[in-house]
Design a protein around this motif. Structure first.
Motif, mmCIF file in Angstrom:
data_model
loop_
_atom_site.group_PDB
_atom_site.id
_atom_site.type_symbol
_atom_site.label_atom_id
_atom_site.label_comp_id
_atom_site.label_asym_id
_atom_site.label_seq_id
_atom_site.Cartn_x
_atom_site.Cartn_y
_atom_site.Cartn_z
ATOM 1 N N ASP A 1 0.853 -1.180 0.000
ATOM 2 C CA ASP A 1 0.000 0.000 0.000
ATOM 3 C C ASP A 1 0.890 1.230 0.000
ATOM 4 O O ASP A 1 1.644 1.464 0.952
ATOM 5 C CB ASP A 1 -0.922 0.014 1.220
ATOM 6 C CG ASP A 1 -2.040 -1.008 1.102
ATOM 7 O OD1 ASP A 1 -2.357 -1.394 -0.020
ATOM 8 O OD2 ASP A 1 -2.592 -1.416 2.136
ATOM 9 N N TYR A 2 0.797 2.007 -1.075
ATOM 10 C CA TYR A 2 1.670 3.155 -1.321
ATOM 11 C C TYR A 2 0.835 4.423 -1.240
ATOM 12 O O TYR A 2 -0.261 4.504 -1.809
ATOM 13 C CB TYR A 2 2.289 3.004 -2.710
ATOM 14 C CG TYR A 2 3.093 4.167 -3.217
ATOM 15 C CD1 TYR A 2 4.367 4.432 -2.707
ATOM 16 C CD2 TYR A 2 2.607 4.979 -4.237
ATOM 17 C CE1 TYR A 2 5.117 5.484 -3.197
ATOM 18 C CE2 TYR A 2 3.363 6.028 -4.738
ATOM 19 C CZ TYR A 2 4.617 6.277 -4.212
ATOM 20 O OH TYR A 2 5.358 7.322 -4.703
ATOM 21 N N ALA A 3 1.340 5.425 -0.517
ATOM 22 C CA ALA A 3 0.582 6.661 -0.365
ATOM 23 C C ALA A 3 1.493 7.868 -0.477
ATOM 24 O O ALA A 3 2.671 7.820 -0.107
ATOM 25 C CB ALA A 3 -0.145 6.675 0.972
ATOM 26 N N GLU B 1 12.448 5.509 -3.378
ATOM 27 C CA GLU B 1 12.418 4.465 -2.355
ATOM 28 C C GLU B 1 11.332 4.788 -1.342
ATOM 29 O O GLU B 1 11.144 5.946 -0.956
ATOM 30 C CB GLU B 1 13.766 4.384 -1.638
ATOM 31 C CG GLU B 1 13.807 3.295 -0.565
ATOM 32 C CD GLU B 1 15.133 3.311 0.187
ATOM 33 O OE1 GLU B 1 15.709 2.232 0.394
ATOM 34 O OE2 GLU B 1 15.580 4.416 0.571
ATOM 35 N N ALA B 2 10.589 3.763 -0.923
ATOM 36 C CA ALA B 2 9.591 3.904 0.129
ATOM 37 C C ALA B 2 9.740 2.748 1.098
ATOM 38 O O ALA B 2 10.055 1.622 0.692
ATOM 39 C CB ALA B 2 8.180 3.936 -0.461
ATOM 40 N N CYS B 3 9.508 3.030 2.381
ATOM 41 C CA CYS B 3 9.711 2.028 3.422
ATOM 42 C C CYS B 3 8.554 2.043 4.411
ATOM 43 O O CYS B 3 7.856 3.054 4.565
ATOM 44 C CB CYS B 3 11.005 2.298 4.189
ATOM 45 S SG CYS B 3 12.502 2.310 3.190
ATOM 46 N N LEU B 4 8.377 0.939 5.086
ATOM 47 C CA LEU B 4 7.444 0.890 6.205
ATOM 48 C C LEU B 4 7.924 1.806 7.329
ATOM 49 O O LEU B 4 9.129 1.918 7.581
ATOM 50 C CB LEU B 4 7.335 -0.541 6.737
ATOM 51 C CG LEU B 4 6.659 -1.580 5.846
ATOM 52 C CD1 LEU B 4 6.887 -2.978 6.413
ATOM 53 C CD2 LEU B 4 5.163 -1.304 5.714
ATOM 54 N N ASP B 5 6.992 2.444 7.999
ATOM 55 C CA ASP B 5 7.282 3.247 9.195
ATOM 56 C C ASP B 5 8.247 4.393 8.934
ATOM 57 O O ASP B 5 8.938 4.845 9.843
ATOM 58 C CB ASP B 5 7.843 2.362 10.329
ATOM 59 C CG ASP B 5 6.915 1.216 10.668
ATOM 60 O OD1 ASP B 5 5.695 1.444 10.722
ATOM 61 O OD2 ASP B 5 7.395 0.087 10.870
ATOM 62 N N GLY C 1 8.622 17.458 -3.616
ATOM 63 C CA GLY C 1 8.174 18.156 -2.422
ATOM 64 C C GLY C 1 7.017 17.499 -1.703
ATOM 65 O O GLY C 1 6.463 18.057 -0.761
ATOM 66 N N THR C 2 6.655 16.294 -2.138
ATOM 67 C CA THR C 2 5.660 15.506 -1.417
ATOM 68 C C THR C 2 6.376 14.418 -0.621
ATOM 69 O O THR C 2 7.591 14.221 -0.754
ATOM 70 C CB THR C 2 4.636 14.895 -2.391
ATOM 71 O OG1 THR C 2 5.330 14.212 -3.457
ATOM 72 C CG2 THR C 2 3.754 15.970 -2.985
ATOM 73 N N PHE C 3 5.623 13.687 0.191
ATOM 74 C CA PHE C 3 6.212 12.714 1.097
ATOM 75 C C PHE C 3 5.573 11.354 0.850
ATOM 76 O O PHE C 3 4.361 11.252 0.631
ATOM 77 C CB PHE C 3 5.999 13.151 2.544
ATOM 78 C CG PHE C 3 6.670 14.452 2.868
ATOM 79 C CD1 PHE C 3 7.924 14.481 3.467
ATOM 80 C CD2 PHE C 3 6.059 15.656 2.546
ATOM 81 C CE1 PHE C 3 8.551 15.691 3.746
ATOM 82 C CE2 PHE C 3 6.678 16.871 2.821
ATOM 83 C CZ PHE C 3 7.924 16.891 3.424
ATOM 84 N N ILE C 4 6.388 10.300 0.862
ATOM 85 C CA ILE C 4 5.904 8.967 0.520
ATOM 86 C C ILE C 4 6.222 7.978 1.619
ATOM 87 O O ILE C 4 7.190 8.130 2.379
ATOM 88 C CB ILE C 4 6.480 8.478 -0.828
ATOM 89 C CG1 ILE C 4 8.014 8.410 -0.784
ATOM 90 C CG2 ILE C 4 6.020 9.387 -1.956
ATOM 91 C CD1 ILE C 4 8.632 7.854 -2.074
ATOM 92 N N THR C 5 5.381 6.939 1.689
ATOM 93 C CA THR C 5 5.595 5.887 2.681
ATOM 94 C C THR C 5 4.892 4.614 2.219
ATOM 95 O O THR C 5 4.056 4.648 1.311
ATOM 96 C CB THR C 5 5.059 6.299 4.056
ATOM 97 O OG1 THR C 5 5.467 5.347 5.048
ATOM 98 C CG2 THR C 5 3.541 6.406 4.058
ATOM 99 N N LEU C 6 5.231 3.497 2.839
ATOM 100 C CA LEU C 6 4.494 2.252 2.675
ATOM 101 C C LEU C 6 3.604 2.061 3.890
ATOM 102 O O LEU C 6 4.080 2.096 5.031
ATOM 103 C CB LEU C 6 5.447 1.052 2.556
ATOM 104 C CG LEU C 6 6.369 0.986 1.341
ATOM 105 C CD1 LEU C 6 7.157 -0.318 1.368
ATOM 106 C CD2 LEU C 6 5.594 1.105 0.039
ATOM 107 N N LEU C 7 2.317 1.859 3.654
ATOM 108 C CA LEU C 7 1.387 1.600 4.751
ATOM 109 C C LEU C 7 1.350 0.119 5.103
ATOM 110 O O LEU C 7 1.066 -0.251 6.236
ATOM 111 C CB LEU C 7 -0.014 2.079 4.361
ATOM 112 C CG LEU C 7 -0.126 3.571 4.002
ATOM 113 C CD1 LEU C 7 -1.538 3.901 3.554
ATOM 114 C CD2 LEU C 7 0.277 4.430 5.180
ATOM 115 N N SER C 8 1.603 -0.718 4.115
ATOM 116 C CA SER C 8 1.719 -2.160 4.348
ATOM 117 C C SER C 8 2.566 -2.751 3.235
ATOM 118 O O SER C 8 2.750 -2.135 2.182
ATOM 119 C CB SER C 8 0.344 -2.835 4.388
ATOM 120 O OG SER C 8 -0.259 -2.816 3.105
#
Length: 234
Positions: free
Chosen positions: A113-115, A185-189, A197-204
């Protein structure tokens, strides 16, 4: 995974708790305002029993069915609509995490899950020109989406137990080469700023195939599309 919306076109998200992740290997799945038992996934739908206002599946059961790719109305004290994205739906069963919270490798790959967020704490959803919901993507295929900023696509190239290294392409949804490609690159937590200028993360994250999974000790991602580009090791 399904997303909860507050309109019948499945375009408007509630203020919080919009994404619900489920695992049919779990007897009782806890959700933000209820719990779910007897979950079964099929090629074109999921069926489950909902237990309102309880986290342990002890409340009176209500049978539900949610088709894939259809914005479906669910009555209640507050009317909501639910949607499983057909393009990213995977009928996945099994433990998504090991005791450390990291995703295990698999022979066939998994999902994530990418956001995209507007703030450094990853609480305000939205990409550049987008009201972009979290998307469930596949680790082994090209994943495309359309938003207010235009078409985009991404494909994962390597994974550690908690991170993915991927190429994102602006301007198309098929990952075909263009001058507007960058490695991210995106990572959990972890909430990290990209070059836009946006921010990315892995939700699962349920893990990648053996072919692209790298041990945590050997993993690195040489990014070209992050705010601080470098060879990351996570």
């Amino acid at each position: 995974t399904f997303t909860v919306y507050i309109d019948d076109q499945c375009t408007k998200l509630p203020p919080k708790n919009s994404v619900v992740n489920l695992d049919d290997a779990v007897t009782c799945n806890e959700t933000p305002d209820s719990s779910i038992s007897e979950l079964q996934c099929f090629a074109d739908k999921i069926t489950y029993t909902n237990h309102p206002n309880t986290a342990d599946c002890s409340a009176s059961p209500i049978a539900n069915e949610l088709p894939v790719g259809v914005c479906t109305y669910f009555p209640g004290p507050v009317s909501t609509w639910k949607l499983i994205e057909a393009s990213t739906y995977t009928c996945y069963s099994g433990e998504a995490e090991n005791n450390s919270g990291a995703a295990p490798p698999s022979s066939t790959g998994g999902t994530f899950d990418y956001a995209i967020y507007l703030d450094a704490s990853c609480t305000q959803l939205g990409g550049r020109g987008d009201d972009m919901p979290p998307y469930t993507f596949n680790t082994e295929t090209c994943n495309g989406w359309a938003g207010g900023a235009g078409d985009n696509s991404l494909k994962v190239s390597s994974c550690s137990s908690k991170c993915i290294c991927f190429t994102q392409t602006a301007g198309n949804r098929d990952c075909s080469a263009t001058p507007n490609q960058n490695v991210k690159e995106a990572c959990l937590d972890t909430c990290v700023e990209d070059a836009q200028g946006t921010f990315i993360t892995l939700l699962s994250f349920t893990g990648c195939s053996d072919a692209i999974t790298v041990s945590d000790a050997d993993y690195s991602c040489t990014t070209t599309g992050m705010a601080s580009d470098s060879s990351s090791e996570n």
